[in-house]
Design a protein around this motif. Structure first.
Motif, PDB file in Angstrom:
ATOM      1  N   PRO A  84      44.396  37.177  35.488  1.00  0.00           N
ATOM      2  CA  PRO A  84      43.311  37.119  36.476  1.00  0.00           C
ATOM      3  C   PRO A  84      43.773  36.611  37.839  1.00  0.00           C
ATOM      4  O   PRO A  84      44.522  35.633  37.925  1.00  0.00           O
ATOM      5  CB  PRO A  84      42.316  36.142  35.841  1.00  0.00           C
ATOM      6  CG  PRO A  84      42.568  36.252  34.371  1.00  0.00           C
ATOM      7  CD  PRO A  84      44.039  36.458  34.242  1.00  0.00           C
ATOM      8  N   TYR A  95      39.428  38.950  40.283  1.00  0.00           N
ATOM      9  CA  TYR A  95      38.789  38.656  38.991  1.00  0.00           C
ATOM     10  C   TYR A  95      37.613  37.712  39.203  1.00  0.00           C
ATOM     11  O   TYR A  95      36.573  37.809  38.559  1.00  0.00           O
ATOM     12  CB  TYR A  95      39.827  38.015  38.083  1.00  0.00           C
ATOM     13  CG  TYR A  95      39.379  37.735  36.671  1.00  0.00           C
ATOM     14  CD1 TYR A  95      39.567  38.666  35.653  1.00  0.00           C
ATOM     15  CD2 TYR A  95      38.798  36.510  36.328  1.00  0.00           C
ATOM     16  CE1 TYR A  95      39.187  38.406  34.344  1.00  0.00           C
ATOM     17  CE2 TYR A  95      38.411  36.242  35.027  1.00  0.00           C
ATOM     18  CZ  TYR A  95      38.608  37.186  34.037  1.00  0.00           C
ATOM     19  OH  TYR A  95      38.220  36.920  32.751  1.00  0.00           O
ATOM     20  N   LYS A 114      34.553  35.660  35.137  1.00  0.00           N
ATOM     21  CA  LYS A 114      34.903  37.033  35.511  1.00  0.00           C
ATOM     22  C   LYS A 114      33.795  37.668  36.344  1.00  0.00           C
ATOM     23  O   LYS A 114      32.632  37.719  35.932  1.00  0.00           O
ATOM     24  CB  LYS A 114      35.151  37.874  34.254  1.00  0.00           C
ATOM     25  CG  LYS A 114      35.630  39.283  34.572  1.00  0.00           C
ATOM     26  CD  LYS A 114      35.978  40.059  33.310  1.00  0.00           C
ATOM     27  CE  LYS A 114      36.513  41.445  33.663  1.00  0.00           C
ATOM     28  NZ  LYS A 114      36.853  42.227  32.457  1.00  0.00           N
TER      29      LYS A 114
END
Length: 224
Positions: free
Chosen positions: A178, A200, A6
């Motif tokens: 994501p 993401y 992330k």
């Protein structure tokens, strides 16, 4: 793995057969350099490259197998055979073409993937897409993340300006899973823009790991 990537950079370490850096030993060193530089995951093609990379790189691996089948334009992990090999190798995530193109077995992704998801319920899967509609379909099919890898490489998206910032923005705004920006990222500034619109994570390949292509860009600027 998803928490590890992330807001971070993934580096794609791949070389074509006709390129000077082709070979698993070289890709292993390339991935090691990417790790030292701060990459948080590696995307790699083929079992031999993945095995070599895992010897010295302590990062999650997104595995693909590129395979040409005369009956299909789908190249990235096109059949169950490639998925089985990647699963047996133990990659952290398997990426596959999730466009609406017909696969070598004659199926579309919505016919092909459900059985894969059932067979490997605990495996992470990345959907390599080219359009918003494909990303939406991949979400409904149960993929764990969406990548914009194939924008510009399908008949429906030929001529798209890359990186496809608008696609990343649209996907990130509308979908809850994501969104990984991939494809045509050439500069840190572009990378920053993609994160600003909701990416993401992001995959950078050629701009880092393909010196032949990097050199060509500089030479072309001189020629122009």
């Amino acid at each position: 793995m998803l928490s590890a990537i992330k807001g971070q950079l993934i580096v794609s370490c791949q070389a074509l057969r006709d390129e000077p850096l082709y070979g698993s030993k070289i890709m292993g060193r390339m991935a090691y350099a990417a790790m030292l530089g701060g990459a948080k995951a590696i995307r790699a093609n083929s079992i031999v490259d993945i095995r070599e990379i895992k010897k010295s790189v302590q990062l999650p691996v997104i595995g693909i197998i590129k395979a040409d089948y005369p009956s299909s334009d789908v190249i990235i992990t096109p059949t169950e055979k490639e998925i089985d090999l990647l699963y047996e190798e133990g990659v952290d995530m398997i990426a596959l073409d999730a466009t609406n193109r017909i696969r070598p077995n004659g199926q579309t992704i919505n016919e092909f993937f459900p059985s894969i998801r059932r067979r490997y319920p605990n495996q992470l899967f990345m959907a390599d897409c080219s359009t918003f509609e494909e990303g939406l379909m991949a979400t409904e099919l149960g993929f764990d993340c969406i990548a914009t890898t194939l924008s510009g490489y399908t008949n429906a998206t030929k001529g798209k300006t890359l990186p496809d910032i608008s696609l990343v923005k649209h996907l990130a705004k509308k979908l809850s899973i994501p969104i990984v920006a991939e494809g045509g990222i050439q500069t840190p500034k572009q990378l920053k823009q993609l994160f600003e619109v909701g990416a993401y994570s992001a995959v950078v390949g050629s701009a880092i790991t393909r010196p032949l292509e990097i050199t060509k860009r500089f030479v072309n600027e001189i020629a122009e």
